[in-house]
Design a protein around this motif. Structure first.
Motif, mmCIF file in Angstrom:
data_model
loop_
_atom_site.group_PDB
_atom_site.id
_atom_site.type_symbol
_atom_site.label_atom_id
_atom_site.label_comp_id
_atom_site.label_asym_id
_atom_site.label_seq_id
_atom_site.Cartn_x
_atom_site.Cartn_y
_atom_site.Cartn_z
ATOM 1 N N LEU A 79 0.899 -1.120 0.093
ATOM 2 C CA LEU A 79 -0.015 0.019 0.055
ATOM 3 C C LEU A 79 0.853 1.297 -0.092
ATOM 4 N N ARG A 80 0.517 2.295 -0.757
ATOM 5 C CA ARG A 80 1.439 3.526 -1.030
ATOM 6 C C ARG A 80 0.670 4.425 -0.954
ATOM 7 N N GLY A 81 0.885 5.216 0.298
ATOM 8 C CA GLY A 81 0.342 6.668 0.655
ATOM 9 C C GLY A 81 -1.318 6.590 0.540
ATOM 10 N N LEU A 82 -1.999 5.646 1.099
ATOM 11 C CA LEU A 82 -3.354 5.476 0.833
ATOM 12 C C LEU A 82 -4.192 6.508 1.981
ATOM 13 N N ASP A 83 -4.954 7.117 1.421
ATOM 14 C CA ASP A 83 -5.698 8.019 2.303
ATOM 15 C C ASP A 83 -7.476 7.378 2.023
ATOM 16 N N LEU A 84 -8.013 7.195 3.093
ATOM 17 C CA LEU A 84 -9.377 6.741 3.039
ATOM 18 C C LEU A 84 -10.036 6.996 4.345
ATOM 19 N N LYS A 85 -11.364 7.425 4.413
ATOM 20 C CA LYS A 85 -12.158 7.555 5.465
ATOM 21 C C LYS A 85 -13.455 6.904 5.510
ATOM 22 N N VAL A 86 -13.672 6.016 6.453
ATOM 23 C CA VAL A 86 -15.204 5.491 6.314
ATOM 24 C C VAL A 86 -15.738 5.636 7.691
#
Length: 278
Positions: free
Chosen positions: A23-30
């Protein structure tokens, strides 16, 4: 449970030095109670994402918060308690082959039990009706007392999914749940998981190879490619162009699962038959 990933980088512990991160610099909001499907070609980082969210793989960089907590900033006991609120269903469920199905399903409740009750439950299942009800949701009620090693691959996969219904978890992480199921069983499994999660307010993150199933059952679709976020869209906005870009050079993975409108890859030119005489 709310999930926050900010610039997250993850590497497999067994990866070769210098190899690309999973995983490379993953931005995620749940948000808590949301349901999303993660799609993408093989090697995109889908399973790695679930392992990070399950606290089975520590991020190499970036930030991870589960329910507002950084699991890797907690002490061991607090992190273990947090893990008890997570349920990870691997593609191949780790079910002991000689164990009875009823025991395997009820094992999902172990994080909420004391040590004494956990040990007792291994020999004396204490909620047979609950296990039967969970199995019935996947059409497996008649397998309650079967040994795991006497089940088919698809039945074992459904037993692994039935465990989610008994787990004391507020986050379900489901990895490729349909790989061994026929289309009818697949639709039944998806309807059960999404419907139950919605009723209980459980956050559901599932990885899927079946793009059509993802679009039909999940309101939000996340596309991963080479460990990076390719798109994060409502299902209604995921069109043929999005999928073509996501699966470029991997078009064969879309065959039979892409919605109408995505062009089929050009067929391979027929190869000449070469005869060798001895």
């Amino acid at each position: 449970m709310q999930l926050d990933l900010d610039g997250l980088v993850a590497r497999h512990p067994a990866a070769q030095p210098g190899s690309p991160a999973a995983l490379r610099g993953l931005d995620l909001k749940v948000e808590a109670g949301e349901q999303l499907a993660v799609i993408g070609p093989s090697g995109a980082g889908k399973t790695s994402l679930l392992q990070v969210l399950a606290c089975a793989m520590q991020p190499a960089a970036g930030r991870l918060r589960l329910g507002g907590q950084d699991p890797w900033a907690l002490g061991q006991a607090a992190r273990q308690a947090l893990r008890g609120r997570l349920f990870l269903a691997p593609q191949v469920p780790p079910l002991p082959p000689r164990q009875r199905v009823v025991t395997s399903v009820l094992a999902a409740r172990l994080p909420a039990l004391s040590l004494l009750r956990s040990l007792r439950a291994l020999f004396y299942p204490d909620d047979i009706p609950g296990a039967h009800a969970a199995l019935e949701c996947f059409d497996l009620g008649d397998k309650l007392f079967e040994r795991v090693d006497r089940l088919s691959g698809g039945e074992r996969q459904r037993v692994g999914l039935a465990r989610a219904l008994l787990a004391p978890a507020s986050l379900w992480l489901i990895d490729e749940p349909l790989s061994a199921l026929d289309p009818t069983r697949a639709l039944q499994a998806m309807a059960t998981l999404t419907g139950t999660a919605r009723t209980r307010g459980v956050t559901l993150v599932a990885t899927l190879h079946q793009v059509d199933v993802a679009l039909a059952h999940f309101p939000r679709i996340v596309g991963l490619r080479e460990g990076r976020l390719a798109f994060d869209l409502p299902a209604a906005q995921v069109d043929a162009a999005c999928l073509a870009r996501l699966y470029a050079q991997h078009e064969h993975e879309l065959r039979g699962s892409a919605p109408a409108g995505l062009p089929e890859p050009a067929p391979l030119a027929p190869q000449p038959v070469v005869m060798h005489c001895r």
